[in-house]
Design an enzyme around this catalytic site. Structure first.
Site, PDB file in Angstrom:
ATOM      1  N   SER A 151      -9.825  -0.528   7.114  1.00 13.33           N
ATOM      2  CA  SER A 151      -9.250  -0.439   5.766  1.00 13.33           C
ATOM      3  C   SER A 151      -8.521  -1.667   5.252  1.00 13.33           C
ATOM      4  O   SER A 151      -8.138  -1.697   4.086  1.00 13.33           O
ATOM      5  CB  SER A 151      -8.309   0.756   5.684  1.00 13.33           C
ATOM      6  OG  SER A 151      -9.069   1.922   5.572  1.00 13.33           O
ATOM      7  N   SER A 193      -9.720   1.717   2.877  1.00 13.39           N
ATOM      8  CA  SER A 193      -8.898   2.524   2.003  1.00 13.39           C
ATOM      9  C   SER A 193      -7.827   1.727   1.245  1.00 13.39           C
ATOM     10  O   SER A 193      -7.261   2.230   0.281  1.00 13.39           O
ATOM     11  CB  SER A 193      -8.218   3.624   2.814  1.00 13.39           C
ATOM     12  OG  SER A 193      -7.308   3.047   3.743  1.00 13.39           O
ATOM     13  N   LYS A 210       0.853  -1.206   0.000  1.00 18.75           N
ATOM     14  CA  LYS A 210       0.000   0.000   0.000  1.00 18.75           C
ATOM     15  C   LYS A 210       0.881   1.246   0.000  1.00 18.75           C
ATOM     16  O   LYS A 210       1.885   1.296   0.732  1.00 18.75           O
ATOM     17  CB  LYS A 210      -0.901  -0.034   1.230  1.00 18.75           C
ATOM     18  CG  LYS A 210      -1.933   1.098   1.286  1.00 18.75           C
ATOM     19  CD  LYS A 210      -2.800   0.970   2.537  1.00 18.75           C
ATOM     20  CE  LYS A 210      -3.889   2.025   2.596  1.00 18.75           C
ATOM     21  NZ  LYS A 210      -4.725   1.916   3.809  1.00 18.75           N
TER      22      LYS A 210
END
Ligand code: GLN
EC number: 6.3.5.7
Length: 486
Positions: free
Chosen positions: A178, A154, A79
């Site tokens: 997330s 997210s 990420k």
């Protein structure tokens, strides 16, 4: 054989038996990224060259007969909120678009120490604020099961990349859901470890008392392997726990007889999608057939969780994001008249609307005169939420809930109404407020073919038990075998 479909443990065997080389493996994943990522759009940055170099190193080491660590040669995605030395780390924000960290996060150092291969960085909601990845300043990531649906957020890019076989596994972060919510939306496993289990050093902070890094994987055995690699104390993060790390692989015994499964009645409330509800009850029955025992538990402060989170998380974010002022990092406006205008315009032009909304909310909650009414009150409610869980865990080892109240939604469906978007975290947020470990695993599909996720919540630092139960459930069902059409 399609190498991109394999789990970490399947790849390990092929590598050990020398049936494939790390280079072949990485080439086939890069090849698939080239064919498929134009549709899914999981990656913000690809590091093909260094990935192939790392693969060659692994193959050279293998040729010498050196015993290799479990993640050697495994292609991973990260990420874009986790610092990678020499590789752009943008947080999907314009304000950090040009930022290249001079150091690796501890989790990256640990993966590299195992000779894991980093394929690139993945898309996300800007600064991890959101539940659909629509808040990325760059582009939208699509759900591999249906391209007009969001992948969740997210960590949407990391989840979509695993689901679409654009990497073997990935890392995400979870502040309020997330990791678990996008894992649920993309039909894969996603684990948020206990607060303090994994070092946050080198993770760009959103809400420091809630953030944790964790893995997305194709199955539970892989989840255990990834957690094993990144967990443990780090002197660079004073909130990381100095506790021994158990052998997570050894916990996957398949035996859950007598495990008490807590079902919080406060979670099965109005507003839950009927297909989600029925899939979760079916999963609970499966766990019972495996020998688990249902226990009713109560988490009475659940209705206050979202309000509490949006005070605590925004307060911390407003403080953490104060450093992006155009002076030291990333984006700076051009030709400001003076210093103040430089700050103001850099921030106005650099941050997206959701990030600005959070900074304003958080600044308000912390300001003189409102601090007691909002921030302090929220901290007190946070304690009550934590106590709810402590009490519930007196009568059970695992708490089972849906991961998200709804299946994946379409692009744009919740963008005009932030509150609707915030409500999609109703079942995940309390777990962060209480600092507990939680995992999402696939437990079914809607009639339209969209994945549904089951959440298992554990006691502090007891990732082993939720992995054990998740693994037993996975063995008893075959949701994992379905693959997205992309
Ligand atoms: N969706 C939640 C939010 O928008 C949680 C995000 C996260 O876990 N990073 O804040």
């Amino acid at each position: 054989m399609d190498l991109t479909r394999l789990t970490i443990h399947e790849i390990q065997q092929l590598l050990a038996r020398r049936e494939v080389s790390a280079t072949e493996l990485v080439r086939s994943v890069l090849d698939r990224i080239g064919r498929v990522d134009g549709q899914v759009k999981a990656y913000t940055t690809l590091t093909e060259e260094t990935a192939l170099e790392q693969a060659e190193t692994v193959d050279r080491l293998r040729a010498t007969g050196t015993p290799l660590p479990p993640l050697a040669g495994i292609p991973l995605a990260i990420k874009d909120v986790i610092c990678t030395q020499g590789v752009r780390t943008t947080c999907a924000s314009k304000i950090l678009e040009p930022y290249v960290p001079p150091y690796d996060a501890t989790v990256i150092r640990r993966l590299k120490a195992q000779e894991a291969i980093l394929l690139g960085k993945t898309n996300m909601d800007e600064f991890a604020m959101g539940s659909s990845t629509e808040n990325s300043a760059f582009f939208q990531t699509r759900n591999p099961w249906a391209l007009d649906y969001v992948p969740g957020g997210s960590s949407g890019g990391s989840a979509a990349a695993v689901a679409a076989d654009l990497c073997a596994a990935s890392l995400g972060t979870d502040t309020g859901g997330s990791i678990r919510q996008p894992a649920s939306f993309c039909g894969i496993a996603g684990l948020k470890p206990t607060y303090g289990r994994v070092s946050r050093y080198g993770l760009v902070a959103f809400a420091s008392s809630l953030d944790q890094i964790g893995p997305f994987t194709k199955d539970i055995r892989d989840c255990a392997t990834m957690l094993q690699a990144i967990a443990g104390h780090d002197p660079h993060d004073s909130t990381s726990a100095d506790l021994p790390v158990p052998d997570y692989g050894a916990a996957l015994t398949g035996d859950v007889r007598g495990v008490r499964i807590g079902i919080p009645d406060d979670y099965f409330v109005e507003g839950m999608d009927p297909e989600v509800e029925s899939a979760v009850w079916t999963a609970i029955r499966t766990l019972e057939e495996l020998g688990g025992k249902q226990e009713k538990v109560s988490l009475p402060h659940t209705p206050y969780a979202i309000a509490t989170y949006y005070l605590v998380a925004t307060a911390e974010a407003s403080s953490n994001l104060a450093r992006y002022d155009g002076v030291r990092y990333g984006y700076r406006t051009s030709k400001p008249a003076d210093l103040l205008e430089m700050y103001q315009r850099s921030r106005r032009e650099g941050f997206g609307p959701e990030v600005k909304r959070r900074i304003m909310l958080g600044t308000y909650a912390l300001s003189a005169g409102y601090y007691d009414a909002y921030y302090l009150k929220a901290q007190k409610v946070r304690t009550l939420i934590r106590r709810d869980f402590e009490r519930a865990f007196e009568t059970c080892e695992v708490i089972v809930t849906p991961t998200s109240p709804t299946p994946p939604f379409k692009f744009g469906e919740k963008m005009d109404d932030p509150l609707q978007m915030y409500l999609s975290d109703i079942f995940t947020i309390s777990v962060n407020l209480a600092g507990l470990p939680g995992i999402s695993i696939p437990c079914g599909f809607t009639k339209a073919g969209l994945p549904i996720g089951l959440q298992l919540i554990g006691k502090p630092f007891d990732e082993a038990t939720i992995l054990k139960v998740a693994h037993a459930y996975e063995q008893a069902t075959d949701w994992r075998r379905r693959t997205p059409p992309v």
